[in-house]
Design an enzyme around this catalytic site. Sequence first.
Site, PDB file in Angstrom:
ATOM      1  CB  SER A  30      -1.488   0.520   1.064  1.00 53.73           C
ATOM      2  OG  SER A  30      -1.505   1.224   1.201  1.00 53.73           O
ATOM      3  CG  HIS A  90      -1.957   5.343   3.023  1.00 56.72           C
ATOM      4  ND1 HIS A  90      -2.299   4.485   4.390  1.00 56.72           N
ATOM      5  CD2 HIS A  90      -2.219   4.026   2.598  1.00 56.72           C
ATOM      6  CE1 HIS A  90      -2.430   4.309   4.844  1.00 56.72           C
ATOM      7  NE2 HIS A  90      -2.749   3.459   3.721  1.00 56.72           N
ATOM      8  CB  CYS A 122      -8.117  -0.072  10.371  1.00 56.24           C
ATOM      9  SG  CYS A 122      -6.615   0.169   9.645  1.00 56.24           S
TER      10      CYS A 122
HETATM   11  N1  PLP Z   1      -2.264  -4.961   6.547  1.00 54.45           N
HETATM   12  C1  PLP Z   1      -0.710  -3.975   7.201  1.00 54.45           C
HETATM   13  C2  PLP Z   1      -0.238  -4.499   8.017  1.00 54.45           C
HETATM   14  C3  PLP Z   1      -1.476  -2.786   7.949  1.00 54.45           C
HETATM   15  O1  PLP Z   1      -0.906  -2.141   8.418  1.00 54.45           O
HETATM   16  C4  PLP Z   1      -2.385  -2.176   6.841  1.00 54.45           C
HETATM   17  C5  PLP Z   1      -2.980  -0.462   6.819  1.00 54.45           C
HETATM   18  O2  PLP Z   1      -3.073  -0.626   8.580  1.00 54.45           O
HETATM   19  C6  PLP Z   1      -3.516  -2.660   6.177  1.00 54.45           C
HETATM   20  C7  PLP Z   1      -3.180  -3.440   5.079  1.00 54.45           C
HETATM   21  C8  PLP Z   1      -4.661  -2.040   5.344  1.00 54.45           C
HETATM   22  O3  PLP Z   1      -4.038  -1.208   4.192  1.00 54.45           O
HETATM   23  P1  PLP Z   1      -4.932   0.377   3.380  1.00 54.45           P
HETATM   24  O4  PLP Z   1      -5.367   0.857   4.815  1.00 54.45           O
HETATM   25  O5  PLP Z   1      -3.821  -0.032   1.934  1.00 54.45           O
HETATM   26  O6  PLP Z   1      -5.931  -1.061   2.634  1.00 54.45           O
END
Ligand code: PLP
Length: 378
Positions: free
Chosen positions: A198, A200, A328
């Site tokens: 990802s 960002h 999240c």
């Molecule tokens: N996997 C991990 C380990 C993450 O830290 C995150 C985001 O915090 C994600 C997946 C999800 O990524 P995205 O925010 O680009 O959907």
Amino acid sequence: MRIYLDNAATTPLDPEVFSAMTPYLLNHFGNPSSHHAQGRQAKSAIEDSRAAIASLLNALPEEIIFTSGGTEADNTAILSAVYGQGIDHVITTRFEHHAVLHTLIALQAQGKIKISFIEHDEQGNLDLEHLAFLLQTHGRSLVSVMHANNEVGNLNDIETIGRICQTYNALFHSDTVQTMGHHRFDLQKLNIHFLAASAHKFHGPKGVGFVYVRKGVKTTQLIHGGGQEGKLRAGTENIPGIVGLAKALQLAYQYLDEHQHHIQKLKQYTIERLLADVPGITFNGNSAIAHKSLYTVLNASFAVEGYAQNLLQRLDEQHISVSGGSACSTGASSHVLSALDAPTNRQHIRFSFSKFNTQNEIDQVMQILTQLYQSIAA
Ligand code: PLP
């Protein structure tokens, strides 16, 4: 001025990345599926970005599929294994991001898969003999193990896990969202079938990422519509995002050693200051062990009984951005800390660093933190 130490949640956009994206927001707006010159220009921006990313990872361009970010990349990998490869058993860990865990739980609830969890010790180190046992005692499986945990920073040995998967002919997916751009990958050497990233998390834009799918591994189309992204992911592509993603990754690898050294020093300095200034401080998982954790993440545990929300909130009021766990799962208790049996009567704070942080910022944070901590604990 705020001090931002929540880089595992997201990182600020690098101004150089912004400059690379701007022409595709303002001037080169063509649809890459159009056959005229403007469409062709947009199409070549995508293909140049794909080739640049593939070359940084020693992969093939056609193995890189652009997505809306890490969550979609993880979903694509898992659903491709289940629907594209007929997998009905998935081996994973209690520490995965919800992008993985919730996808697996939903598939299990639909009766499509059975989930097995790899055992771990109190620091979160995975028992790889147990992984081998699970592979021996089940049919062909998908193994989904993240590279570095986003809350405590624990690093998993994906090289060894890849070899174990090879021995048992298992598929291997790794969520590398926290390590992409912070760690070098040679995908010719790793036995890995799917990898999620990802932009960002390494100073690129939000809403764009990619899934790496090893050549020859059958995928399944999740988003139906046009034939974009090799018919795997329909929808007009996010060209400025894709250009920004490639630029961010290129900058990350160009300066990786320098930035790693800088951030490692900041993390070590923070550990030393916390140990010296905060009575009873401990660290969760392998967070404070340099070779067993990601250098951008430190998860500290404060002995502040009964004041769980206070310390975080008061740091926020003092213009310091840190986090209690994953961005999240705001509001929910952390499944990662629960899996580690972290005490519930302590305040757990994740400090996560980037190339833009300075020692002076850490000094300011420590000054405010020790004052707050003393006032709360008094
Ligand atoms: N996997 C991990 C380990 C993450 O830290 C995150 C985001 O915090 C994600 C997946 C999800 O990524 P995205 O925010 O680009 O959907």
